[in-house]
Design an enzyme around this catalytic site. Structure first.
Site, PDB file in Angstrom:
ATOM      1  N   MET A 154      19.789 -36.442 -15.592  1.00  0.00           N
ATOM      2  CA  MET A 154      20.648 -37.210 -14.625  1.00  0.00           C
ATOM      3  C   MET A 154      19.610 -37.495 -13.178  1.00  0.00           C
ATOM      4  SD  MET A 154      23.100 -38.701 -13.635  1.00  0.00           S
ATOM      5  CE  MET A 154      24.749 -38.158 -14.465  1.00  0.00           C
ATOM      6  N   PHE A 172      20.679   1.577  -0.764  1.00  0.00           N
ATOM      7  CA  PHE A 172      20.280   1.238  -2.042  1.00  0.00           C
ATOM      8  C   PHE A 172      21.473   0.577  -2.757  1.00  0.00           C
ATOM      9  CE2 PHE A 172      19.679   1.665  -6.634  1.00  0.00           C
ATOM     10  CZ  PHE A 172      18.571   0.767  -6.915  1.00  0.00           C
ATOM     11  N   GLN A 173      20.940  -0.829  -3.103  1.00  0.00           N
ATOM     12  CA  GLN A 173      22.050  -1.727  -3.650  1.00  0.00           C
ATOM     13  C   GLN A 173      23.055  -2.011  -2.602  1.00  0.00           C
ATOM     14  OE1 GLN A 173      22.702  -0.807  -7.726  1.00  0.00           O
ATOM     15  NE2 GLN A 173      20.612  -1.976  -8.325  1.00  0.00           N
ATOM     16  N   GLU A 227      25.472 -11.185 -14.394  1.00  0.00           N
ATOM     17  CA  GLU A 227      26.719 -11.400 -13.836  1.00  0.00           C
ATOM     18  C   GLU A 227      27.169 -12.720 -13.633  1.00  0.00           C
ATOM     19  OE1 GLU A 227      24.187  -9.306 -12.709  1.00  0.00           O
ATOM     20  OE2 GLU A 227      24.811  -7.077 -12.618  1.00  0.00           O
ATOM     21  N   LYS A 287      32.227   3.212  -3.701  1.00  0.00           N
ATOM     22  CA  LYS A 287      32.100   4.151  -4.655  1.00  0.00           C
ATOM     23  C   LYS A 287      33.042   5.721  -4.146  1.00  0.00           C
ATOM     24  CE  LYS A 287      29.058   6.792  -7.716  1.00  0.00           C
ATOM     25  NZ  LYS A 287      27.977   6.579  -8.512  1.00  0.00           N
TER      26      LYS A 287
END
Lengths: 561, 165
Positions: free
Chosen positions: A475, A111-112, A49, A161
């Site tokens: 760097m 959940f999630q 993602e 949802k």
């Protein structure tokens, strides 16, 4: 018309002129993905993602449109945070749709479930949790409006949802009207006149242009203004492309790794016109000694940028393009006879700085990273879109490639995200299909989002990756060399993948150059090869980026090669 | 530069998360909140936040600009330097032994406070006024032994021009 939330989302994306979506499905967004199958959107299935957001960022910069991401709840949402923070600091218009657990479960540690609105509050321009499907269409409309207007930025919309599954009557919402949000585009004409008066008097003026010029596509107006008033131009990293990098008035980039002439010009100038800049610490160095002799003008659409880091004599709140075209109108009325002679000593001084202390490197037995970019510039005729990772690769890409227009140099400037370049290149290629897109990468950065190579292969996006492979986190190693007595604490990679084989494993082409004489050949072949290509340039291990201003020092105190 | 105390009156959308945006802005940028009070206005969709903050003039300028930049902020008024009325309320629960009870009532009276709860060995006193007045009451009650204090933080409104006393 009665529609489900998911269908309303699709309708609204069409309304907003979206053509590409960068996303990754998951439990909470199953219904959205189901609705997506009945549409014509080009959906790019990324591999992580974070890649989706950087890709949307690259897409937005290359196309000038709003980038769109779609991810699931919980980890899908948290994985977007780095990308969102980067887009926020660089003011890139993106709308991120995140799935969320059903409203009755919010707050239950389901959940999630994660409070992504809470997490992203400080790194979005604004964000929404939609709690009623009747507000969905209006919220999406507002999200796009906020993302692209004023000072652009990322806007997140969290979609539970059950909301996505509920049905309501759909009507396209009217024009967005928000009493709390009304950006100022047109500046105060009196302030603009003050700038003209200062330009008329100035002996040693400099324009300092930034990301705002690119965002408002003010490059033509800026070029016209600078040429007509004979004012040299420097820019921040984010400002590259706002003024032609080949123009005789171009000073090169300013700041920590700015050119000698740019940093000296700022130090000596008597008038500094900042346009679309926020005077970031990487640009100013020690602020007390930044442009010490200058009257400072600052034009920006965001009032919080003005006067934040340096005191300003003429503040102007307004859009860069509108402000510059008003400046150009007033400049028409100014008597500019003799301006060439008047500027001659100043431009001569700048020319001397350039000839005595140019950007330089010596190509010896091992490949110099700067040489790779020089050659890339030559082979692409300066026409490629360049994305970068972060670190030395980014600075050399800024110094040695010369940019012509906004959207051509795509880099994570504010947040400095390693792993930005490859997904951003993918997004840029989607946004500008005909263009050559090259990610200038380091061997460290490229490993942070290498999985997106699969995305490029799947969608036949012919992005080219040039890895400047020095075996170090270059760097950080450079800072350790200069400021930590060469104690290289964990900056050397003791193990490195074979990037050529890795490319092949992903179904891309892998090429390698280990000697200077191979550079041109590999670049040429890489650019001509169809599909995604990784070019592994084994470069000088301990090359440094110069000039360099140590953090917190005045910008005239440069370490030279 | 010198730190200044400023009194801000902020009208915001009355929505979940708005206060968090404001306090998050202050904590994220290292600004100070000395006191804060929030409640709905006559318009149910709008809340007023009254805030006391301090900082250098540059920081105060940034605070006001950053607040204005928040999408849910409708209006920021800096009342500092304007004519305004300002009140804070405190509830002070103080030990009230027999020998102190009369003194506590006297102090409460002098400051036009009220006893709002009373027990065998305590009073809860309510006082309203500017923060200095409340400090004064607290200092006078301290010797008796203060058990708990709850203060509202300041609320303020500008005075109307000309016809306001």
């Amino acid at each position: 018309m009665k529609l489900k939330g998911a269908q309303i989302l699709m309708k609204m994306l069409q309304e907003e002129g979206v053509d590409a979506i960068f996303g990754y499905p998951g439990g909470a967004v199953l219904d959205i993905y189901d609705a997506l199958m009945d549409t014509d959107f080009k959906h790019i299935l990324v591999r992580h993602e974070q890649g989706a957001v950087h890709a949307a960022d690259g897409y937005a910069r290359a196309s000038g449109k709003v980038g769109v991401c779609l991810v699931t709840s919980g980890p899908g949402a948290t994985n977007t945070v780095t990308g969102i923070a980067s887009a926020y600091l660089d003011s890139i218009p993106i709308v991120i749709f995140t799935g969320q657990v059903p409203t009755h479960l919010i707050g239950n540690d389901a959940f999630q479930e994660v409070d992504i609105v809470g997490i992203t509050r400080p790194c979005t321009k604004h964000n929404y949790l939609v709690k009623d499907v009747r507000n969905l269409a209006k919220t999406i409309k507002e999200a796009f409006h906020l993302a692209r207007s004023g000072r652009p930025g990322p806007v997140l919309v969290d979609l539970p949802k059950d909301i996505i599954n509920s049905t309501t009557t759909f009507k396209v919402p009217g024009e967005v009207r928000m009493r709390t949000y009304n950006p100022t585009y047109k500046p105060n004409i009196r302030q603009i006149q003050k700038i003209i008066d200062l330009v008329a008097k100035a002996k040693k003026p400099v324009i300092f242009s930034g990301g705002g010029v690119n965002l408002s596509k003010a490059h033509e107006e800026l070029t016209k203004f600078a040429r007509k008033a004979r004012i040299p131009v420097t820019s921040s990293l984010m400002g590259l492309g706002g003024f032609p990098g080949t123009d005789e008035l171009w000073l090169g980039m300013l700041g920590m790794h700015g050119t000698f002439r740019a940093n000296m010009s700022i130090t000596e100038c008597d008038l500094l016109i900042g346009i679309g800049v926020r005077f970031d610490d990487r640009v100013t160095g020690k602020t007390d000694e930044f442009a010490p002799n200058a009257t400072i003008v600052q034009i920006d659409i965001d009032p919080t940028s003005i006067q934040k880091n340096v005191p300003v004599s003429v503040p102007v709140v307004g859009d860069c393009r509108i402000s510059l075209s008003m400046l150009n109108d007033l400049l028409e009325k100014l008597d500019l006879t003799g301006v060439d002679e008047k500027r001659a000593p100043w431009l001569k001084q700048i020319h001397d700085w350039k000839s005595t202390t140019p950007l330089a490197y010596k190509q010896g037995d091992t490949i110099k990273p700067q040489y790779v970019i020089d050659t890339l510039y030559e082979l692409t005729g300066g026409e490629a879109i360049i994305t970068t990772e972060v670190g030395q690769n980014q600075m050399w890409a800024a110094q040695y490639y010369h940019y012509k227009e906004p959207g051509q140099f795509i880099s994570s400037g504010g947040l400095g995200v390693m792993g930005f370049g490859l997904p951003a290149a993918i997004g840029a290629q989607v946004g500008a299909p005909g263009k050559t897109v090259v990610d200038i990468a380091g061997d460290g950065s490229i490993q942070m989002n290498i999985q997106e190579l699969a995305t490029a292969v799947q969608y036949k996006l012919p992005v080219k990756v040039a890895i400047l492979n020095n075996g170090f986190l270059g760097m950080v190693r450079q800072w350790q060399e200069l400021f930590y007595q060469g104690r290289y604490s964990f900056t050397k990679f003791e193990h490195m993948p074979d990037f050529v084989k890795l490319a092949e494993a992903y179904g891309a082409t892998g090429l390698r150059a280990t000697k200077p004489e191979e550079v041109k050949k590999v670049l040429k072949l890489g650019l001509e090869t169809e599909g995604p290509v990784i070019m592994d340039f084994v470069v000088e291990q301990e090359e440094g980026v110069y000039p360099m201003v140590p953090a917190g020092a005045p910008i005239k105190k440069m370490l030279l090669v | 530069m010198d730190e200044q105390r400023h009194l801000l009156s902020i009208l915001v959308d009355n929505e979940p998360g708005v206060l968090s945006r404001i306090t998050g802005l202050f904590s994220g940028r290292g600004y100070n909140i000395d006191s804060l009070s929030v409640a709905e206005t006559v318009e149910p969709h709008v809340s007023r936040i009254t805030m006391v903050t301090h900082g250098s003039p540059g920081i105060i300028e940034q605070i006001k600009k950053q607040l204005n930049k928040l999408i849910n902020v409708i209006k920021v008024t800096d009342l500092t330097g304007m004519h305004y009325v300002l009140r804070e309320m405190a509830l002070i629960k103080v030990n009230a032994k027999t020998e102190h009870r009369a003194e506590i009532l006297r102090i409460t009276d002098i400051f036009r406070g009220q006893v709002v709860d009373v027990g065998i060995d305590h009073f809860t006193v309510k006082v309203t006024g500017d923060p200095e007045k409340i400090e004064a009451v607290i200092n006078l009650l301290k010797p008796m032994g203060i058990r708990e204090i709850a203060r509202t933080g300041c609320v303020a409104l500008p005075r109307e021009n000309g016809n306001s006393h």
